[in-house]
Design a protein around this motif. Sequence first.
Motif, PDB file in Angstrom:
ATOM      1  N   ASP A 127      -8.813   1.965   3.785  1.00  0.00           N
ATOM      2  CA  ASP A 127      -7.739   1.074   3.366  1.00  0.00           C
ATOM      3  C   ASP A 127      -7.714   0.843   1.868  1.00  0.00           C
ATOM      4  OD1 ASP A 127      -5.641  -0.689   3.574  1.00  0.00           O
ATOM      5  OD2 ASP A 127      -6.972  -2.397   3.795  1.00  0.00           O
ATOM      6  N   ARG A 151       0.820  -1.219   0.000  1.00  0.00           N
ATOM      7  CA  ARG A 151       0.000   0.000   0.000  1.00  0.00           C
ATOM      8  C   ARG A 151       0.858   1.275   0.000  1.00  0.00           C
ATOM      9  NH1 ARG A 151      -3.040  -3.150  -0.792  1.00  0.00           N
ATOM     10  NH2 ARG A 151      -4.943  -3.954   0.144  1.00  0.00           N
ATOM     11  N   ALA A 157      -4.136  -0.532   8.891  1.00  0.00           N
ATOM     12  CA  ALA A 157      -4.535   0.328   7.771  1.00  0.00           C
ATOM     13  C   ALA A 157      -4.754   1.758   8.251  1.00  0.00           C
ATOM     14  CB  ALA A 157      -5.807  -0.213   7.125  1.00  0.00           C
TER      15      ALA A 157
END
Length: 202
Positions: A157, A46, A85
Amino acid sequence: MGGHREKDEGDSDAALLRAVAAGDSAAMAELYDRHAGWLHARLTRRCADAEVVREALQDTFVTVWRSAAGHRGEEAGGWLWTIAARRLVDARRAHERAARLETAPLDTPADETHVGYASTPSAEDRVLAALEYGDVGTALDRISPELREVLRATVVDGLTTRETARLLGIPEGTVKSRAMRARAELRAALAQLNPSPMGGPA
């Protein structure tokens, strides 16, 4: 002793979290050994900044240590990832703010593209992602926990419906219907808190 235990996730993770809630640092170390690897890998997917990821991971386990008593028996991996997250969003925002202050005094939201969302976030998504700002936190508290966790997984997220379903252990159809209900409830709660229009016709 650490090392290799059978993957007896649900139960033994819940037992570890109960021990952590009671202040057992050995249980905390085992929980870390068991989950830090996959959390780190997922956070790295991410966010490319290793320092931000490291900070988010560290903050995740600090949060787990402080709030293990709040674990309500849901699947531990999903609970941990929800915390991770959120910590990633917080760490990334802090770094972006610092970088903006160093670079230019201009208020340019241009680096929105680096935030890592799957698509350009809507105004509502941006408001939701800014969990640190008062009204949104209050509005989120007003919607039911199962809707809140779907919203956090899909918006904050940026997980897909399938990933969210796997993470939370619910069917994909349930994710979709909860996400729709959650957005409607969030919009209503925000409208009550702040009656100015949010960019759409009333």
